[in-house]
Every structure is written in C-alpha cells, then in structure tokens.
Scaffold this motif. Sequence first.
Motif, short mmCIF file in Angstrom:
data_model
loop_
_atom_site.label_atom_id
_atom_site.label_comp_id
_atom_site.label_asym_id
_atom_site.label_seq_id
_atom_site.Cartn_x
_atom_site.Cartn_y
_atom_site.Cartn_z
N ILE A 9 -10.84 18.60 -22.26
CA ILE A 9 -9.48 18.35 -21.80
C ILE A 9 -9.49 18.00 -20.31
N CYS A 10 -10.24 18.76 -19.51
CA CYS A 10 -10.30 18.49 -18.08
C CYS A 10 -10.98 17.15 -17.80
N TYR A 11 -12.02 16.83 -18.55
CA TYR A 11 -12.68 15.52 -18.42
C TYR A 11 -11.66 14.40 -18.63
N ASP A 12 -10.88 14.51 -19.69
CA ASP A 12 -9.87 13.48 -19.98
C ASP A 12 -8.82 13.41 -18.87
N LYS A 13 -8.42 14.55 -18.33
CA LYS A 13 -7.44 14.58 -17.24
C LYS A 13 -8.00 13.91 -15.98
N PHE A 14 -9.24 14.24 -15.63
CA PHE A 14 -9.85 13.63 -14.45
C PHE A 14 -10.02 12.12 -14.64
N LYS A 15 -10.33 11.69 -15.85
CA LYS A 15 -10.50 10.25 -16.13
C LYS A 15 -9.19 9.50 -15.90
N VAL A 16 -8.08 10.09 -16.34
CA VAL A 16 -6.78 9.44 -16.26
C VAL A 16 -6.31 9.26 -14.81
N ASN A 17 -6.56 10.25 -13.95
CA ASN A 17 -6.02 10.16 -12.59
C ASN A 17 -6.79 9.18 -11.71
N ASN A 18 -7.97 8.73 -12.13
CA ASN A 18 -8.70 7.66 -11.46
C ASN A 18 -9.03 7.94 -9.99
N ASN A 19 -9.16 9.21 -9.63
CA ASN A 19 -9.51 9.57 -8.25
C ASN A 19 -11.02 9.63 -8.04
N TYR A 20 -11.78 9.36 -9.10
CA TYR A 20 -13.23 9.52 -9.01
C TYR A 20 -13.95 8.27 -9.49
N LYS A 21 -15.07 8.00 -8.84
CA LYS A 21 -15.89 6.85 -9.20
C LYS A 21 -16.61 7.10 -10.53
N ASN A 22 -17.11 8.32 -10.69
CA ASN A 22 -17.80 8.71 -11.93
C ASN A 22 -17.45 10.14 -12.27
#
Length: 143
Positions: A9-22
């Motif tokens: 769930i957290c992985y999906d949340k971090f992916k959506v916010n696009n604040n990270y390169k990887n």
Amino acid sequence: MTEAEMVKICYDKFKVNNNYKNIIREVPFLSRSIDMVLVTHKNEIVSIEFKLKNWKQAIKQALDHKNGADRAYICMPEPPTGFNKLFIEELKERGIGLIEFNPADDAINFIIEAEKNDNRWFPNINSLKDIVNRIANKKIFAI
C-alpha cells in the motif's frame, strides 16, 4: 493486515505522489534486505523499515540501513495507546525518522523527520547506491 500488505500500500502511495526518482522494495544490503528504498530527485537514498509491532527490532534494522542510506525511517501503524515515549525518544536520539501508517484510510504521515546521515563508511554507501542503480536499471531483480 500483514507487513507485506502495508509495504504494498505504501509503495503504491509513494508511486502516485511522484516525489521520488525510484522506489524499490526488498533491496539487499549487508546480508539482509531493506524493505523499501526511495531515491529522491536529489539522489538521496532513503531507507524504510516496515514493522507492525516490534519497534526495538525496527530500530536495530534502521541503524544498519544508516550505514549506507542518507536517511533511515521506520514505518508502523500507531498502536491504540499511541507510540511508546521511549520509542520516540530513541528515534530522535538516533536520527531515525518515523512514518505512521493508518490502516483505516491507508494514509501515510511523517511524524519524525529523519536526520541526514553524514557518518557513513564509503564502501557501504557505494555498495547500496550500486545495488539501487542496478535494480533501477533492471540489471538485477527486485520486487
């Protein structure tokens, strides 16, 4: 809820916010595995150790992550009685950040910001960066 479900769930949340390169799960490091690594747009390596309950073990693991990561976090759901005062004090003393996961609405809240870790050994830094880059460039397998 399991730890693996919380990570997903957290992985999906971090992916959506696009604040990270990887964003990479299960990154091998020091004969173990970091649950999740975030690479910022400034190329900082941020480790996250996920735990449902055992905060003492989470601190031990986050301290290991600090050998290579720029910042280290622990992500846990807040217990019904709140976070243990000793736990919070130890996190602050050691420069480890805390992310609260709320299973009721899958919200992620940064409770304590991790301090930047400048006290690392270069071979460990280079090892973790190499592994992250190889995974990001699909030269080795990761989840």
